[in-house]
Scaffold this motif. Structure first.
Motif, mmCIF file in Angstrom:
data_model
loop_
_atom_site.group_PDB
_atom_site.id
_atom_site.type_symbol
_atom_site.label_atom_id
_atom_site.label_comp_id
_atom_site.label_asym_id
_atom_site.label_seq_id
_atom_site.Cartn_x
_atom_site.Cartn_y
_atom_site.Cartn_z
ATOM 1 N N GLY A 1 0.789 -1.224 0.000
ATOM 2 C CA GLY A 1 0.000 0.000 0.000
ATOM 3 C C GLY A 1 0.822 1.275 0.000
ATOM 4 O O GLY A 1 0.513 2.225 -0.730
ATOM 5 N N ASN B 1 -4.823 -2.496 -2.282
ATOM 6 C CA ASN B 1 -4.457 -3.196 -1.051
ATOM 7 C C ASN B 1 -5.322 -4.434 -0.851
ATOM 8 O O ASN B 1 -4.831 -5.524 -0.536
ATOM 9 C CB ASN B 1 -4.637 -2.260 0.144
ATOM 10 N N ILE C 1 -4.106 3.950 3.234
ATOM 11 C CA ILE C 1 -3.272 2.758 3.372
ATOM 12 C C ILE C 1 -4.020 1.730 4.219
ATOM 13 O O ILE C 1 -5.039 2.051 4.838
ATOM 14 C CB ILE C 1 -1.912 3.074 4.018
ATOM 15 N N SER D 1 -8.820 -1.468 4.889
ATOM 16 C CA SER D 1 -8.905 -1.014 3.500
ATOM 17 C C SER D 1 -10.357 -1.046 3.029
ATOM 18 O O SER D 1 -10.824 -0.110 2.363
ATOM 19 C CB SER D 1 -8.038 -1.894 2.597
#
Length: 249
Positions: A25, A50, A150, A183
């Motif tokens: 990420g 991700n 992220i 995510s």
């Protein structure tokens, strides 16, 4: 698609990271930050990529019974709503890139840290931490995850290793689950306020690239040193972070 070379970058990142059990990420963000894309697109793209890369690792960890849910849940249950809150928080593009630059620099330092890779479960003593401490840790990283785009594993894994929280294998499994759920939560937060400036063809192309790279990497047994990959990535992420700060400070 303009800047077609990014597709190749993403495919290579996913290939390398998935082959050694990482998500990538921070590297997706580092690459996207070098281009003048809408910041909301940058966050959404990194989060979706991700999920695509890390879902296979989570499946393997669960299948091999390496996930300790009694330890994972206190961290992830708090992180999920915090990741959503971070994703829906309204911030300016300048603020986003400022936070991103600082985040990438901190992430590069954590990536550089060498943690003990030995897995002697019988003789090692681990500090699991209290429920409150784990909740605060997960919540804080989760909020930052949603805010920047992220999964949070780049922060969680090194910190848990430094805390001697559990065995390296269980920390890796915990980080993978953490990346996945945060995510997904961040994606839900992002889609609640999509921008008209987004290039969905570009997002789809990059997602397809990481899917191909991730599938190939996860199925190949490559004798690469994870520490070397982490430290090379740390240098690249550091350069990207400094570049972002210089450009948007």
């Amino acid at each position: 698609m303009e800047h077609w070379e990014i597709i190749l970058f993403f495919l290579i990142i996913a290939f390398i990271y998935s082959s050694v059990g990482f998500g990538g990420g921070s590297s997706y963000l580092a690459v996207l930050a070098m281009y003048s894309f809408p910041y909301q697109e940058i966050r959404l793209t990194a989060l979706i990529c991700n999920v695509i890369v890390v879902v296979g690792g989570v499946y393997i960890y669960v299948k091999n019974k390496q996930t300790d849910w009694s330890k994972i849940l206190p961290i992830t249950l708090v992180s999920v709503p915090m990741a959503y809150l971070g994703a829906v928080l309204k911030i300016s593009q300048e603020t986003f890139f400022l936070i991103l630059g600082i985040t990438l620099i901190i992430a590069s330092l954590l990536l550089w840290i060498k943690t003990d890779a030995k897995n002697n479960e019988e003789t090692s003593v681990y500090n699991e931490g209290s429920l409150i401490k784990n909740g605060f840790l997960g919540g804080g990283i989760g909020f930052l995850s949603g805010l920047v785009g992220i999964g949070g594993g780049i922060f969680l894994s090194p910190l848990l290793n430094l805390m001697k929280w559990s065995t390296p294998r269980k920390i890796a499994a915990t980080s993978s689950v953490f990346i996945l759920v945060n995510s997904i939560s961040g994606i839900f937060g992002q889609v609640s306020k999509l921008s008209a400036d987004m290039d969905y063809v570009r997002i789809g192309s990059l997602c397809f690239a990481v899917f191909i790279g991730g599938q190939i990497g996860s199925r190949m047994s490559l004798n690469w040193n994870p520490l070397v990959i982490k430290r090379v990535t740390a240098i690249l992420v550091l350069i990207a972070g400094i570049n972002v700060l210089i450009k948007y400070w």
